[in-house]
Design a protein around this motif. Structure first.
Motif, PDB file in Angstrom:
ATOM      1  N   ARG A 183       0.846  -0.854  -0.047  1.00  0.00           N
ATOM      2  CA  ARG A 183      -0.054   0.136   0.245  1.00  0.00           C
ATOM      3  C   ARG A 183       0.647   1.354   0.219  1.00  0.00           C
ATOM      4  NH1 ARG A 183      -5.346  -0.778   2.739  1.00  0.00           N
ATOM      5  NH2 ARG A 183      -5.915  -3.104   2.557  1.00  0.00           N
ATOM      6  N   ALA A 243       2.086   1.846  -3.743  1.00  0.00           N
ATOM      7  CA  ALA A 243       1.520   1.676  -4.177  1.00  0.00           C
ATOM      8  C   ALA A 243       0.957   3.593  -4.173  1.00  0.00           C
ATOM      9  CB  ALA A 243      -0.258   1.214  -4.560  1.00  0.00           C
ATOM     10  N   ALA A 244       1.191   4.015  -2.840  1.00  0.00           N
ATOM     11  CA  ALA A 244       0.275   5.590  -2.719  1.00  0.00           C
ATOM     12  C   ALA A 244       1.779   6.608  -3.295  1.00  0.00           C
ATOM     13  CB  ALA A 244       0.398   5.532  -0.857  1.00  0.00           C
ATOM     14  N   SER A 280       1.675   7.285  -6.988  1.00  0.00           N
ATOM     15  CA  SER A 280       0.948   7.865  -7.283  1.00  0.00           C
ATOM     16  C   SER A 280       0.782   9.085  -7.535  1.00  0.00           C
ATOM     17  CB  SER A 280      -0.424   7.227  -6.589  1.00  0.00           C
ATOM     18  OG  SER A 280      -0.514   7.967  -5.217  1.00  0.00           O
ATOM     19  N   SER A 281       1.901   9.618  -6.668  1.00  0.00           N
ATOM     20  CA  SER A 281       2.312  11.246  -6.885  1.00  0.00           C
ATOM     21  C   SER A 281       3.120  11.500  -6.732  1.00  0.00           C
ATOM     22  CB  SER A 281       2.153  12.295  -5.474  1.00  0.00           C
ATOM     23  OG  SER A 281       2.767  11.560  -4.402  1.00  0.00           O
ATOM     24  N   ASP A 282       3.144  12.939  -7.747  1.00  0.00           N
ATOM     25  CA  ASP A 282       4.747  13.017  -8.794  1.00  0.00           C
ATOM     26  C   ASP A 282       6.195  13.392  -7.568  1.00  0.00           C
ATOM     27  OD1 ASP A 282       3.335  12.742 -10.722  1.00  0.00           O
ATOM     28  OD2 ASP A 282       3.880  14.985 -11.227  1.00  0.00           O
ATOM     29  N   ALA A 308       6.965   9.708  -6.449  1.00  0.00           N
ATOM     30  CA  ALA A 308       7.348   8.563  -7.423  1.00  0.00           C
ATOM     31  C   ALA A 308       8.511   9.408  -7.225  1.00  0.00           C
ATOM     32  CB  ALA A 308       6.470   8.851  -8.953  1.00  0.00           C
TER      33      ALA A 308
END
Length: 148
Positions: free
Chosen positions: A53, A56-57, A60-62, A65
Motif C-alpha cells: 500500500r 502504491a500510494a 501515485s503522486s509525482d 514517485a
C-alpha cells in the motif's frame, strides 16, 4: 532443528515455535521447512500489505514517485544501468508484484520481476553483450511469429 526431531518431540518443537515464533526444520529428503505461529504469519502478511500500500500510494503522486526513484539505487544498485523509462517500468512491475504477494499470496512473481530486471541491467552494463543482443538478426524475415 531436524525433521526427525519434529516427529519425535513435537511438543518440545511446538514450545520452541511459541518462543521463537519461527523454527527452521531441515530435511534430508526434501526442501527445508519453517514452522511458525499463526500470529507471526498474520503479522508478516500485514507487513507485506502495508509495504504494498505504501509503494502504491507513493507512486501515485509525482513527489512520491520521485522519492521512490531517488531511493531505488540504494536498494537496487544495478538500476543505474537502466534508462529512466526502464526504471519507471521496473517500479510499476515491482509495485504490481508486491500487490500480488498480498492479494494472491504469490511471492514468485516478485522474485521473477527483480531477477528479470537485474538480468536486463547486467546485459546493459556490458557494452559488448548489449551490442551483440541488439544487433539485427542475420538472414531473411521468417514471417510473423504466432502465439503458442
Amino acid at each position: 532443528m531436524s525433521f526427525s526431531e519434529l516427529s519425535k518431540n513435537s511438543k518440545r518443537v511446538a514450545d520452541t515455535v511459541e518462543r521463537a515464533r519461527r523454527v527452521h526444520v531441515t530435511r534430508r529428503d526434501g526442501e527445508d521447512l519453517y514452522l511458525t505461529t499463526e500470529r507471526h504469519d498474520r503479522q508478516r502478511e500485514e507487513t507485506a500489505d502495508v509495504t504494498a500500500r505504501l509503494f502504491a500510494a507513493l507512486i501515485s503522486s509525482d513527489e512520491g514517485a520521485r522519492a521512490v526513484l531517488l531511493a531505488l539505487p540504494a536498494v537496487f544498485p544495478w538500476t543505474r544501468h537502466l534508462s529512466a523509462e526502464e526504471v519507471r517500468e521496473f517500479v510499476v512491475d515491482l509495485v504490481d508484484a508486491t500487490r500480488d504477494v498480498v492479494e494472491l499470496d504469490v511471492h514468485a512473481g516478485l522474485h521473477r520481476v527483480i531477477a528479470e530486471w537485474r538480468a536486463t541491467a547486467r546485459v546493459l552494463a556490458d557494452p559488448d553483450l548489449t551490442a551483440e543482443l541488439t544487433a539485427p538478426l542475420p538472414g531473411d524475415d521468417h514471417g510473423e511469429v504466432v502465439e503458442p
